[in-house]
Design a protein around this motif. Structure first.
Motif, short mmCIF file in Angstrom:
data_model
loop_
_atom_site.label_atom_id
_atom_site.label_comp_id
_atom_site.label_asym_id
_atom_site.label_seq_id
_atom_site.Cartn_x
_atom_site.Cartn_y
_atom_site.Cartn_z
N LYS A 1 0.83 -1.20 0.00
CA LYS A 1 0.00 0.00 0.00
C LYS A 1 0.87 1.25 0.00
O LYS A 1 0.60 2.21 -0.73
CB LYS A 1 -0.88 -0.02 1.25
CG LYS A 1 -2.34 -0.04 0.93
CD LYS A 1 -3.17 -0.04 2.19
CE LYS A 1 -4.63 -0.02 1.81
NZ LYS A 1 -5.52 -0.69 2.71
N VAL B 1 2.56 2.03 -3.53
CA VAL B 1 1.73 2.70 -4.55
C VAL B 1 1.42 4.12 -4.12
O VAL B 1 1.40 5.03 -4.94
CB VAL B 1 0.42 1.94 -4.85
CG1 VAL B 1 0.71 0.69 -5.64
CG2 VAL B 1 -0.38 1.63 -3.63
N ALA C 1 4.27 6.39 -4.81
CA ALA C 1 4.32 6.74 -6.23
C ALA C 1 3.29 7.81 -6.55
O ALA C 1 3.51 8.69 -7.39
CB ALA C 1 4.07 5.50 -7.08
N GLY C 2 2.15 7.77 -5.87
CA GLY C 2 1.11 8.76 -6.12
C GLY C 2 1.30 10.04 -5.33
O GLY C 2 0.43 10.90 -5.35
N ILE D 1 1.52 0.60 -10.53
CA ILE D 1 1.65 2.00 -10.12
C ILE D 1 0.97 2.96 -11.09
O ILE D 1 0.21 3.83 -10.67
CB ILE D 1 3.12 2.33 -9.83
CG1 ILE D 1 3.48 1.66 -8.50
CG2 ILE D 1 3.35 3.83 -9.74
CD1 ILE D 1 4.90 1.73 -8.10
N TYR E 1 -2.60 2.78 -10.44
CA TYR E 1 -2.93 3.50 -9.21
C TYR E 1 -3.01 5.00 -9.47
O TYR E 1 -3.92 5.69 -9.01
CB TYR E 1 -1.88 3.21 -8.14
CG TYR E 1 -2.11 3.96 -6.85
CD1 TYR E 1 -2.92 3.44 -5.86
CD2 TYR E 1 -1.52 5.21 -6.64
CE1 TYR E 1 -3.14 4.11 -4.69
CE2 TYR E 1 -1.74 5.90 -5.46
CZ TYR E 1 -2.55 5.34 -4.49
OH TYR E 1 -2.78 6.03 -3.33
N LEU E 2 -2.06 5.50 -10.27
CA LEU E 2 -2.04 6.94 -10.54
C LEU E 2 -3.30 7.37 -11.29
O LEU E 2 -3.84 8.44 -11.03
CB LEU E 2 -0.78 7.31 -11.35
CG LEU E 2 0.52 7.13 -10.59
CD1 LEU E 2 1.72 7.48 -11.47
CD2 LEU E 2 0.53 7.97 -9.32
N GLN F 1 -6.11 7.39 -8.88
CA GLN F 1 -5.97 8.55 -8.02
C GLN F 1 -6.40 9.83 -8.74
O GLN F 1 -7.17 10.64 -8.22
CB GLN F 1 -4.51 8.67 -7.59
CG GLN F 1 -4.27 9.74 -6.55
CD GLN F 1 -2.78 9.95 -6.30
OE1 GLN F 1 -1.96 9.78 -7.21
NE2 GLN F 1 -2.44 10.30 -5.08
N LEU G 1 -10.10 7.08 -5.65
CA LEU G 1 -9.49 6.54 -4.44
C LEU G 1 -10.46 6.64 -3.27
O LEU G 1 -11.11 7.66 -3.07
CB LEU G 1 -8.24 7.33 -4.07
CG LEU G 1 -6.92 6.92 -4.72
CD1 LEU G 1 -5.78 7.61 -4.02
CD2 LEU G 1 -6.74 5.43 -4.71
N PHE H 1 -5.43 -1.84 -2.44
CA PHE H 1 -4.64 -0.71 -2.93
C PHE H 1 -5.41 0.61 -2.93
O PHE H 1 -4.84 1.65 -2.68
CB PHE H 1 -4.13 -0.99 -4.34
CG PHE H 1 -3.07 -2.03 -4.36
CD1 PHE H 1 -1.90 -1.85 -3.63
CD2 PHE H 1 -3.24 -3.21 -5.06
CE1 PHE H 1 -0.92 -2.82 -3.60
CE2 PHE H 1 -2.25 -4.18 -5.05
CZ PHE H 1 -1.10 -3.99 -4.32
#
Lengths: 510, 287
Positions: free
Chosen positions: A96, A99, A102-103, B125, B128-129, B132, B137, B215
């Motif tokens: 967790k 990631v 990275a964000g 990743i 995820y971006l 986001q 999210l 995640f």
């Protein structure tokens, strides 16, 4: 979420109108989602707004209750909105985090366990964590609550990145079925040899009286057993002081002798035949089911109320006795414990520094959990409801089980022994004994690994080869050959040389 | 005559084999179920192994449903499953239908772009971006939108549509039907097996939502059932710290959580089995 974002946008716009000078600082603040508080004109307005703080902790099976009184109390006392993000495992925590790193969305405070040293170092290297040197003064209450060196003992190149928490490890020792001893008219073993005799008797003399030869003596994990025997020879696979000199235990003559002893134990046929592949819960189940009479584990796995109920439920006559003193062939050490052992690392995300008010609140939070009411709250709950104090001594009430989740809020750790005794009054004798078990001091944790040494490979090779020796698949005559290969092929010598030098520089070695 | 005798032996052999296979499949389920309804002390006394429970208690289930997370997680999971399946079908069918029409301009290009995502993905990743950046999210939609369409399902449905006789569509068009009418009145009624199949894939997939939740969700109240079950299935070897404060759930409780997490899906299967075999055969294997 949405509302917050809108609000921070509105504040950002307000900034543009009022003070152009703070614009730069402000826009970066609102971009990362943090609320900007550098503008003095806003601080009055902000006062009644709670500062959101997110803390990420591996909570394992712990969950927060509907009515989370710890959060409510902390929020009220500190004027924050504390959000705890719990994960089920430490691996999940790292996934967790990665990631989210990275964000650009790391939680404000992260709790790393002691075992997560490499993850911590990686995050330092990636420049994601806040350097704490400037804030040492502000964290003064932690000095008395944790230790004078709560920052420096996990320093990296003289820089502090973590608030290290204390630990008082629950040591692994033997738990022997008292009712079986009584049935066979045996005394509680005083020496390692006697323990082995008891183990044999448990295998051969039908201690459960069912007429079948279906029991054995020792169960647990082979690595723990071998380590225990090693310590009973006054030796440990790591750096320690022997006769006033720093040594590494792997190459000491006692290493070989202790392996021979382990071989002898395994050859006696009284050890759990699956000991090499046991997981802790398998071993425990075998002991609780009455298949094995000696369990190698710590007090929490045997004596906590829930565990006790399990083995008493399976057999109401069962009883375990803790072996807290045992004379080994060469010493009476019961465990080897790292001198710099810590309980965990609390780190703060570097991003937090952009927001001074938030940072101050986080520091407040650490201090809060380290003194007076706050420390009591995160350890025991609310005074009068979950515990009472008599002459400064904590006594739990019958509502204390409602506060069993509070440990996830222990931002600054806890005074381990006092905490455990207050929390587990029925287990106090075992906690006392655990505390008094004789320990060999280990210095290995002070050593930083040299760059050209691959610890993972060397350790794997070491473990595999040692296993072969324990199981008698490799002759002890080959032990020196094994050391040679480890030292040359796997560059263990580089590690040893560097280790001795570092310990000398730190003033430990003579 | 000889052949009839040997046929009989062969039948018997097949039955025995099938019974064995059935037992192998049912055995673990029965074990989980039995342990979940047996008192824990009884489980330990029997060496941790119980196939037919002697005494039955529903204590573990009572505890589970008494925890505030479980009913809430059930709701989250049901919502995710229903929405996710609906969205999947709504998006998959028109796309697959369009791609199945040979006269679609740029068909090859679209199919290539779709198949491409099966071979190469952005990785965790970047995904995820995106999640986001789109503000998903920490919302239930993070478990629904990123998997709103499945390449694999699109290809199955597309192949199925391609195998429907073109004449049917032509006659419909001669009668004045547009593409939508063809899809809704001709193609869809003929493709119930394949719809059921991919519908079930979606149901099972979203019922088992785990990684998306791990995640994308940090709010404990939004955790789906599988995350809660995972938390209960914690084993002692994973606890490397704070073992003093944590009491692991008993095996009985763990097994009960497995039962309540998997039972709904197990119940659904027999009802759709008929369509499922058909759909799988027609759709997938010929493709």
């Amino acid at each position: 979420m949405k509302l917050n974002r809108k609000k921070s946008l509105a504040f950002a716009m307000l900034n543009v109108l009022t003070a152009a000078a703070v614009l730069a600082g402000c826009s970066s603040g609102s971009k990362s989602g943090a609320q900007n508080n550098t503008n003095p004109e806003q601080s009055a307005e902000k006062k009644d707004e709670k500062v959101p703080i997110e803390v990420m902790v591996a909570g394992f099976s712990t969950t927060l209750p509907e009515d989370d009184f710890v959060k409510k109390t902390i929020d009220k006392d500190l004027g924050i909105d504390l959000k705890l993000t719990l994960t089920s495992t430490t691996d999940e925590l790292v996934q967790k985090l990665n990631v989210r790193a990275a964000g650009g969305d790391l939680p404000d405070v992260i709790s790393f366990t002691a075992a997560q040293k490499s993850v911590f170092e990686e995050y330092v290297k990636k420049n994601l964590l806040l350097e704490l040197n400037p804030y040492e003064e502000k964290l003064a209450p932690l000095k008395s609550f944790i230790s004078e060196d709560f920052l420096s003992r996990t320093a990296i190149n003289g820089k502090y990145y973590a608030i290290s928490l204390n630990t008082n490890p629950n040591l692994t020792t033997f738990w022997v079925r008292k009712d079986w001893l009584d049935k066979l008219n045996l005394a509680v073993p005083q020496t390692l040899d006697e323990l082995l005799e008891v183990s044999k008797a448990f295998t051969e003399q039908d201690p459960d009286g069912n007429g079948k030869k279906d029991t054995f003596g020792i169960t647990g994990r082979l690595a723990d057993l071998a380590n225990f025997v090693n310590v009973q020879y006054g030796n440990y696979d790591g750096f320690y002081i022997k006769d006033g000199k720093m040594v590494n235990g792997l190459s000491q003559p006692e290493a070989k002798e202790s392996i021979a002893y382990v071989q002898k134990m395994l050859a006696s046929g009284s050890i759990d035949p699956e000991i090499a592949s046991n997981k802790p819960e398998n071993a425990k189940d075998k002991a609780f089911q009455g298949k094995a009479g000696i369990l190698l584990t710590d007090w929490t796995s045997v004596m906590k109320d829930a565990e006790k109920a399990k083995w008493q439920g399976a057999n109401p006559n069962a009883d375990f006795v803790m072996i807290d003193k045992l004379q080994g062939p060469k010493s009476d050490y019961m465990a080897a414990v790292g001198l710099s052992a810590i309980g965990g690392r609390m780190v703060i995300s570097k991003k937090v520094a952009e927001d001074e008010v938030k940072l101050q609140k986080i520091l407040d939070l650490f201090n809060y959990a380290a003194q007076g009411k706050g420390a009591d709250l995160v350890q025991f709950g609310v005074e009068g409801t979950h515990f009472t104090k008599e002459n400064g001594k904590v006594k739990l009430t019958d509502k204390a089980s409602e506060a069993s989740y509070t440990w996830v809020y222990q931002m600054s750790g806890r005074p381990e022994k006092e905490y455990l005794i207050a929390k587990f009054p029925a287990q106090a004798p075992y906690i006392e004994k655990n505390d008094q078990m004789k320990r060999l001091d280990i210095y290995s944790a002070y050593v930083t690994l040299p760059a050209d040494y691959n610890a993972a490979d060397a350790d794997r090779f070491k473990q595999e080869e040692l296993l072969k020796f324990y199981l008698g698949k490799n002759k002890l005559d080959n032990y020196d050959k094994f050391l040679d290969q480890l030292n040359t092929t796997f560059k263990y010598q580089t590690y040893l040389d560097s280790g001795f030098q570092q310990l000398k520089d730190l003033g430990f070695a003579k | 005559m000889v052949s009839r005798g040997s046929e009989r032996y062969f039948d018997i052999f097949i039955y025995v084999l099938l019974l064995l296979l059935a037992f192998v499949c049912i055995f673990p389920l029965l074990f989980v179920l039995s342990v979940s309804v047996t008192p824990y002390s009884e489980v330990l006394r029997n060496g941790g192994f119980i196939l037919i429970p002697k005494s039955i208690t529903f204590e573990a289930y009572k505890i589970l449903f008494g925890m505030k997370e479980i009913p809430r997680a059930f709701l989250v999971t049901i919502f995710v499953t229903v929405m996710s399946t609906a969205i999947n079908l709504i998006l998959t069918i028109p796309l697959a239908f369009a791609l199945s029409r040979k006269h679609l301009i740029g068909r090859g290009f679209f199919i290539f772009m779709i198949v491409f995502t099966m071979m190469f993905g952005g990785g965790l990743i970047p995904t995820y971006l995106v999640v986001q950046a789109t503000g998903l999210l920490n919302t239930v939609w993070a478990m629904i939108i990123p998997t709103a369409i499945s390449t694999w399902n699109v290809l199955i449905v597309k192949t199925f549509f391609e195998n429907l006789p073109e004449e049917l569509f032509e006659s419909a068009r001669i009668d004045g039907a547009g593409e939508f009418k063809v899809l809704s009145s001709i193609a869809l009624p003929l493709s119930i097996p394949v719809m059921v199949t991919i519908g079930l894939f979606c149901v099972v997939g979203s019922w088992n939502t785990f990684f998306a939740a791990i995640f994308y969700i940090t709010d404990n109240d939004l955790n789906p059932l599988q995350v809660i079950v995972r938390r209960l299935l914690m084993s002692a070897s994973e606890l490397n710290t704070n073992a003093t404060d944590i009491t692991l759930p008993s095996t009985t409780l763990q097994m009960a959580s497995v039962v309540i997490a998997s039972l709904p899906v197990i119940i659904v299967y027999p009802f759709v089995q008929k369509h499922l075999t058909k759909g799988m055969l027609i759709g997938a294997l010929k493709g």
